[in-house]
Design a protein around this motif. Structure first.
Motif, PDB file in Angstrom:
ATOM      1  N   ILE A  12       0.847  -1.183   0.000  1.00  0.00           N
ATOM      2  CA  ILE A  12       0.000   0.000   0.000  1.00  0.00           C
ATOM      3  C   ILE A  12       0.887   1.239   0.000  1.00  0.00           C
ATOM      4  O   ILE A  12       2.025   1.218   0.471  1.00  0.00           O
ATOM      5  N   LEU A  13       0.336   2.330  -0.516  1.00  0.00           N
ATOM      6  CA  LEU A  13       1.079   3.576  -0.630  1.00  0.00           C
ATOM      7  C   LEU A  13       0.925   4.447   0.617  1.00  0.00           C
ATOM      8  O   LEU A  13       1.891   5.026   1.107  1.00  0.00           O
ATOM      9  N   GLY A  14      -0.307   4.565   1.092  1.00  0.00           N
ATOM     10  CA  GLY A  14      -0.544   5.407   2.260  1.00  0.00           C
ATOM     11  C   GLY A  14      -0.808   6.852   1.929  1.00  0.00           C
ATOM     12  O   GLY A  14      -0.727   7.716   2.800  1.00  0.00           O
ATOM     13  N   GLY A  15      -1.138   7.106   0.655  1.00  0.00           N
ATOM     14  CA  GLY A  15      -1.433   8.486   0.241  1.00  0.00           C
ATOM     15  C   GLY A  15      -0.276   9.112  -0.505  1.00  0.00           C
ATOM     16  O   GLY A  15       0.888   8.742  -0.310  1.00  0.00           O
ATOM     17  N   MET A  16      -0.584  10.069  -1.365  1.00  0.00           N
ATOM     18  CA  MET A  16       0.439  10.686  -2.207  1.00  0.00           C
ATOM     19  C   MET A  16       1.288  11.700  -1.449  1.00  0.00           C
ATOM     20  O   MET A  16       2.437  11.939  -1.789  1.00  0.00           O
ATOM     21  N   SER A  17       0.743  12.318  -0.422  1.00  0.00           N
ATOM     22  CA  SER A  17       1.478  13.319   0.353  1.00  0.00           C
ATOM     23  C   SER A  17       1.782  12.768   1.739  1.00  0.00           C
ATOM     24  O   SER A  17       0.868  12.424   2.495  1.00  0.00           O
ATOM     25  N   GLN A  18       3.077  12.684   2.067  1.00  0.00           N
ATOM     26  CA  GLN A  18       3.495  12.119   3.356  1.00  0.00           C
ATOM     27  C   GLN A  18       4.603  12.978   3.970  1.00  0.00           C
ATOM     28  O   GLN A  18       5.754  12.565   4.070  1.00  0.00           O
ATOM     29  N   PRO A  19       4.277  14.189   4.403  1.00  0.00           N
ATOM     30  CA  PRO A  19       5.296  15.058   5.019  1.00  0.00           C
ATOM     31  C   PRO A  19       5.898  14.393   6.252  1.00  0.00           C
ATOM     32  O   PRO A  19       5.185  13.814   7.072  1.00  0.00           O
ATOM     33  N   THR A  20       7.193  14.471   6.376  1.00  0.00           N
ATOM     34  CA  THR A  20       7.874  13.750   7.449  1.00  0.00           C
ATOM     35  C   THR A  20       7.536  14.281   8.837  1.00  0.00           C
ATOM     36  O   THR A  20       7.619  13.532   9.823  1.00  0.00           O
ATOM     37  N   LEU A  21       7.157  15.545   8.948  1.00  0.00           N
ATOM     38  CA  LEU A  21       6.882  16.121  10.254  1.00  0.00           C
ATOM     39  C   LEU A  21       5.403  16.136  10.623  1.00  0.00           C
ATOM     40  O   LEU A  21       5.055  16.512  11.739  1.00  0.00           O
ATOM     41  N   SER A  22       4.537  15.727   9.693  1.00  0.00           N
ATOM     42  CA  SER A  22       3.112  15.786  10.004  1.00  0.00           C
ATOM     43  C   SER A  22       2.330  14.523   9.663  1.00  0.00           C
ATOM     44  O   SER A  22       1.167  14.406  10.032  1.00  0.00           O
ATOM     45  N   THR A  23       2.937  13.568   8.958  1.00  0.00           N
ATOM     46  CA  THR A  23       2.235  12.308   8.680  1.00  0.00           C
ATOM     47  C   THR A  23       2.040  11.557   9.993  1.00  0.00           C
ATOM     48  O   THR A  23       2.985  11.395  10.772  1.00  0.00           O
ATOM     49  N   SER A  24       0.834  11.093  10.234  1.00  0.00           N
ATOM     50  CA  SER A  24       0.537  10.463  11.513  1.00  0.00           C
ATOM     51  C   SER A  24       1.294   9.151  11.692  1.00  0.00           C
ATOM     52  O   SER A  24       1.521   8.408  10.727  1.00  0.00           O
ATOM     53  N   VAL A  25       1.653   8.891  12.914  1.00  0.00           N
ATOM     54  CA  VAL A  25       2.325   7.630  13.231  1.00  0.00           C
ATOM     55  C   VAL A  25       1.408   6.454  12.930  1.00  0.00           C
ATOM     56  O   VAL A  25       1.872   5.391  12.491  1.00  0.00           O
ATOM     57  N   ASP A  26       0.113   6.635  13.123  1.00  0.00           N
ATOM     58  CA  ASP A  26      -0.840   5.560  12.826  1.00  0.00           C
ATOM     59  C   ASP A  26      -0.793   5.184  11.346  1.00  0.00           C
ATOM     60  O   ASP A  26      -0.858   4.001  10.992  1.00  0.00           O
ATOM     61  N   LEU A  27      -0.692   6.190  10.467  1.00  0.00           N
ATOM     62  CA  LEU A  27      -0.601   5.904   9.033  1.00  0.00           C
ATOM     63  C   LEU A  27       0.704   5.183   8.713  1.00  0.00           C
ATOM     64  O   LEU A  27       0.715   4.212   7.934  1.00  0.00           O
TER      65      LEU A  27
END
Length: 245
Positions: A89-104
């Motif tokens: 799975i990708l987990g979404g196209m936008s994954q900022p390192t400082l704001s992507t949730s730990v759950d994701l």
């Protein structure tokens, strides 16, 4: 006849990998999280004159599903020649390192890393019954830590907190697994199918699904003198086909 299990094979690169291996004379167990979707894919292949394929319900993020799939496959064959860990799975196209949730991030790792490990461990006994067992872990060129330190790399600015690190971890597991099995007939490799136009990336990639699957199939068909513990990527290394880690 040789037997192969492909996870996440009801569509896209997984389905095309199944198609190509069927054309090479393999019997394919087509893993699908949803059995109905898997059956539809199998029906499609049957309609193309490729009969040696059947679906296996397999959710790589569900331990009970993995156990059930291993039991089901064990009733069908005493040996597995190839395991292709394709589900991801990708987990979404936008994954900022400082704001992507730990759950994701955990969710992505559950499928892309822990799912691969769990499936590999569950089916390892059947693979050991093969004279030439092959394990192919489908990764991404974006997992190269070396290239992410090179500002001239064409994908240098494509970063992510979940997907890229999960595949880097998968690559690390591939290295460890290949090292542990180095004195056996196993060949264990990671394969980058390339930036391919699929629904995984909203069809943004320039590569075709058949081309991507061919790269995966090549690793599945390695001869006894073939390499192990490699990171194959024509995108990252068009001259050698071997990507830096």
């Amino acid at each position: 006849m040789k037997y192969v299990l492909i996870t996440g094979a009801n569509k896209s690169i997984g389905l095309e990998t199944a198609r190509q291996l069927l054309q090479h004379g393999y019997y394919v167990y087509l893993g699908s999280r949803d059995l109905q979707n898997g059956q539809q894919a199998v029906d499609q292949l049957h309609s193309e004159g490729l009969p040696n394929v059947e679906p296996i319900q397999l959710d790589v993020a569900d331990s009970a599903s993995i156990t059930a799939a291993r039991q089901a496959l064990g009733r069908k064959t005493p040996v597995l020649d190839v395991l292709i860990n394709n589900a991801g799975i990708l987990g979404g196209m936008s994954q900022p390192t400082l704001s992507t949730s730990v759950d994701l991030i955990k969710q992505v790792f559950e499928t892309n890393v822990f799912g691969v490990i769990a499936v590999t461990q569950a089916f390892s006994d059947l693979l050991r019954q093969s004279a030439e067992p092959r394990i192919v872990n489908v990764t991404t060129g974006l997992a190269s830590l070396t290239l992410h330190h090179d500002p001239s790399w064409r994908y240098y600015n494509i970063t992510g907190a979940a997907y890229h690190p999960s595949k880097a971890a998968l690559n690390a597991y591939t290295v460890m697994l290949a090292q542990e099995l180095r004195d056996t007939p196993f060949k264990v490799n990671a394969v980058d199918p390339g930036y391919t136009a699929t629904d995984f990336n909203h069809h943004s990639g320039p590569g075709s699904v058949p081309e991507a699957a061919t790269r995966v199939v090549k690793a599945a068909l390695l001869a006894s003198d073939g390499p192990t513990g490699q990171f194959f990527s024509d995108d990252n290394a068009p001259e050698t086909g071997i990507s830096p880690w």
